[in-house]
Design an enzyme around this catalytic site. Structure first.
Site, short mmCIF file in Angstrom:
data_model
loop_
_atom_site.label_atom_id
_atom_site.label_comp_id
_atom_site.label_asym_id
_atom_site.label_seq_id
_atom_site.Cartn_x
_atom_site.Cartn_y
_atom_site.Cartn_z
N LYS A 127 109.52 -38.22 -37.32
CA LYS A 127 109.98 -39.41 -36.58
C LYS A 127 109.39 -40.69 -37.18
CE LYS A 127 112.35 -37.30 -33.39
NZ LYS A 127 113.78 -37.29 -33.41
N LYS A 210 118.19 -28.33 -40.08
CA LYS A 210 118.79 -27.84 -38.83
C LYS A 210 119.86 -28.81 -38.30
CE LYS A 210 115.72 -30.23 -35.70
NZ LYS A 210 115.27 -30.39 -34.36
N LYS A 213 120.84 -33.86 -33.30
CA LYS A 213 121.54 -35.01 -32.72
C LYS A 213 121.36 -36.26 -33.58
CE LYS A 213 120.63 -33.47 -28.00
NZ LYS A 213 119.55 -33.51 -27.02
#
Ligand code: AMP
Length: 347
Positions: A127, A210, A213
């Site tokens: 992040k 993976k 979103k």
């Protein structure tokens, strides 16, 4: 489809079953990674476990979503839970923010977490790379809030995808630390859980990591995608020039296609394409077409239910209200015990 209200009958059974907790953040659209990694397990668990399944709305505040959008997405997660088969008579469905005991226990458990370990955590580092202008404290302490979501219900089983494994490991550390520090055996150590042999990792359609979103739309199959949109996305999946020799090991991008097929296609179909791979006669176009059709067929009932339930907002809110009441009651007891254990003064 009609829902009766939750807890219309006393449920003595749920008191004796092992507790399971998990949640999904109301960010972005729900994709098949969320379904196979999380929601499908919730549905399979609801008979055997005392399940608490929530909408992780506090967690999504780390990315500063628009308020109206957050409210809509929160309802949408609850709706998807129901459409996927969660039954409010068997488990509690609730909003994380409807349980005020969570932030209080979060504060207490922040004292169990050290800066170094939080900074080393893989999702946090990812992040920091993805959103360098918004590295807030909530992002850093995400594993603490996740721990509290679990332990406030005294849960042992946490149905999550592979990407959450490290967070659950951290939860075990924090719990062990708490129990040791206060010399109690109060919280059970939670463990990640899946009905499949291993925790599920649904790959991105571009073959890079993976499904997520935060990745471009064409790399995800969303539960609400129309059939043709799904077909187009599947046909664009990255492949290679084919096997060079019989029985070769599959490169990751090809393994990804097989992995997706294993999730939605009959075993004979997967076996057929494995044989084609092994004798070097595989045609990826055919395989992707078959996969697309199987994906469309698999997801059709969920998509239909989502549409059907969308018209039922009032009952949805009632279900969340009832689930919140159950989650609060259980959490209040835990918090009372913890306040006692850590020595907060009773007034
Ligand atoms: P999130 O959308 O990050 O709140 O994740 C909700 C749940 O979906 C968690 O249990 C994740 O482990 C699971 N999940 C998300 N993406 C995937 C994926 N690509 N494969 C398997 N599980 C996933």
């Amino acid at each position: 489809m009609k829902f009766t209200r939750l807890f219309s009958r006393a449920n003595i059974e749920t008191m004796t079953k092992e507790i399971a907790v998990s949640g999904i953040r109301p960010t972005g659209k729900q994709h098949i990674g969320n379904y196979f990694g999380a929601t499908r397990n919730f549905v399979q668990m609801q008979d055997m476990f005392n399940g608490y399944f929530f909408v992780a709305d506090y967690h999504s505040l780390t990315t500063h979503p628009d308020a109206k959008d957050l409210r809509e997405k929160s309802k949408n997660i609850a709706l998807i839970y129901l459409a996927c088969g969660l039954d409010p008579n068997k488990c509690a469905l609730y909003l994380q923010s409807d349980v005020p005991q969570i932030p209080e226990l979060y504060l207490i458990f922040n004292m169990m977490a050290y800066l170094g370990e939080l900074e080393r955590e893989a999702t946090f580092k990812e992040k920091v790379r993805e959103q360098p202008n918004n590295v807030n404290a909530g992002l850093l302490t995400y594993p603490v809030l996740m721990t509290v979501d679990i332990i406030i219900q005294k849960a042992k089983k946490v149905p999550v995808g592979k990407d959450q494994q490290q967070h659950v490991e951290m939860s075990r550390d924090f719990v062990r630390r708490f129990n040791n520090l206060y010399g109690v055996d109060y919280f059970p150590e939670p463990e990640a859980f899946s009905f499949s042999q291993a925790l599920v990792n649904v790959p991105s359609l571009d073959g890079e990591g993976k499904m997520s979103k935060s990745k471009p739309e064409h790399t995800c199959i969303y539960l609400e995608d129309e059939a043709d949109v799904m077909r187009k996305k599947m046909m664009r999946m990255v492949t290679d020039s084919g096997p060079k020799e019989p029985n070769a090991a599959k490169p990751l991008i090809i393994q990804n296609v097989f992995d997706l097929m294993e999730l939605v296609s009959p075993a004979e179909t997967v076996q057929y394409y494995n044989e084609k791979w092994n004798d070097c006669s595989i045609r990826y176009g055919d395989m992707k077409k078959q996969l697309a059709e199987d994906m469309v067929t698999f997801l059709a009932p969920i998509r239909e239910k989502i549409k059907e339930l969308s018209a039922n907002e009032k009952i949805l809110l009632e279900i969340l209200g009832d689930g919140g009441a159950k989650a609060r009651a259980n959490s209040a007891q835990t918090l009372k015990d913890v306040r006692e254990i850590v020595g907060l003064q009773k007034v």
